[in-house]
Design an enzyme around this catalytic site. Structure first.
Site, PDB file in Angstrom:
ATOM      1  N   HIS A  31      -2.291  -1.818   8.240  1.00  0.00           N
ATOM      2  CA  HIS A  31      -2.753  -3.059   7.616  1.00  0.00           C
ATOM      3  C   HIS A  31      -4.262  -3.253   7.587  1.00  0.00           C
ATOM      4  O   HIS A  31      -4.728  -4.258   7.067  1.00  0.00           O
ATOM      5  CB  HIS A  31      -2.080  -4.259   8.280  1.00  0.00           C
ATOM      6  CG  HIS A  31      -2.352  -4.386   9.741  1.00  0.00           C
ATOM      7  ND1 HIS A  31      -1.910  -5.459  10.459  1.00  0.00           N
ATOM      8  CD2 HIS A  31      -3.006  -3.593  10.621  1.00  0.00           C
ATOM      9  CE1 HIS A  31      -2.273  -5.330  11.728  1.00  0.00           C
ATOM     10  NE2 HIS A  31      -2.935  -4.206  11.833  1.00  0.00           N
ATOM     11  N   HIS A  32      -5.029  -2.330   8.111  1.00  0.00           N
ATOM     12  CA  HIS A  32      -6.488  -2.466   8.071  1.00  0.00           C
ATOM     13  C   HIS A  32      -7.116  -1.753   6.873  1.00  0.00           C
ATOM     14  O   HIS A  32      -8.232  -2.086   6.480  1.00  0.00           O
ATOM     15  CB  HIS A  32      -7.133  -1.927   9.347  1.00  0.00           C
ATOM     16  CG  HIS A  32      -6.737  -2.658  10.584  1.00  0.00           C
ATOM     17  ND1 HIS A  32      -6.874  -4.017  10.733  1.00  0.00           N
ATOM     18  CD2 HIS A  32      -6.169  -2.209  11.745  1.00  0.00           C
ATOM     19  CE1 HIS A  32      -6.428  -4.383  11.927  1.00  0.00           C
ATOM     20  NE2 HIS A  32      -5.983  -3.309  12.546  1.00  0.00           N
TER      21      HIS A  32
END
Length: 167
Positions: free
Chosen positions: A54-55
């Site tokens: 998710h980064h």
């Protein structure tokens, strides 16, 4: 580019290791993509135990995340005609910053993240981003989740929900 993975992964990656890391991350992106395809085809629930990157942003990897697997899975289904509202529920210690930034201008994808601190601007058209700070006990975390998520579900009424379970 040689050395590019070192900054993303946070440790030195040799040229011999680079291809193996890239292959591993590409294969892990395929998991959420297939899980989402199966969920939509069956109208049911599917589970993928890998991924959760998710980064990663649309144009670069960061924070140990080479590719954003949820964004790739949603782009794959959008290309196949999915137009329904989507809710990404990200319950990881870390902010779902990359996913939120990728969909910041897309009102059809609401990102919901409860985390310790914001890693990037929480601003987005359709987002709930809750930073609780460090040292939070279970009761505070679960109480926040119980208060915040039902209202988002009611507002968004998603056809698809993608849940990142402490990735």
């Amino acid at each position: 580019a040689p050395g590019a993975l070192t900054g993303i992964l946070g440790f030195q990656v040799t040229s011999e290791e680079q291809d193996a890391y890239l292959l591993s991350h590409r294969e892990q992106v395929a998991g959420p993509m297939w899980a989402l395809r199966l969920a939509l085809a069956s109208g049911g629930i599917t589970v993928n135990l890998g991924g959760g990157f998710h980064h990663a942003l649309a144009d670069r990897g960061q924070g140990f995340c080479v590719f954003n697997d949820v964004a790739v899975a949603l782009a794959d289904r959008r290309a196949a005609g999915l137009t329904a509202p989507v809710l990404v529920i990200d319950l990881d210690l870390h902010d779902g910053d990359g996913t939120r930034q990728i969909f910041a201008s897309d009102s059809s994808v609401h990102t919901f993240s409860i985390h310790n601190r914001h890693l990037a601007s929480p601003e987005a058209i359709a987002s709930t981003s809750i930073a609780l700070g460090d040292g939070v006990e279970d009761a505070t975390y679960l109480g926040t989740l119980r208060r915040a998520l039902p209202a988002v579900l009611e507002e968004v009424r998603p056809r698809v929900a993608v849940y990142l379970a402490g990735c």
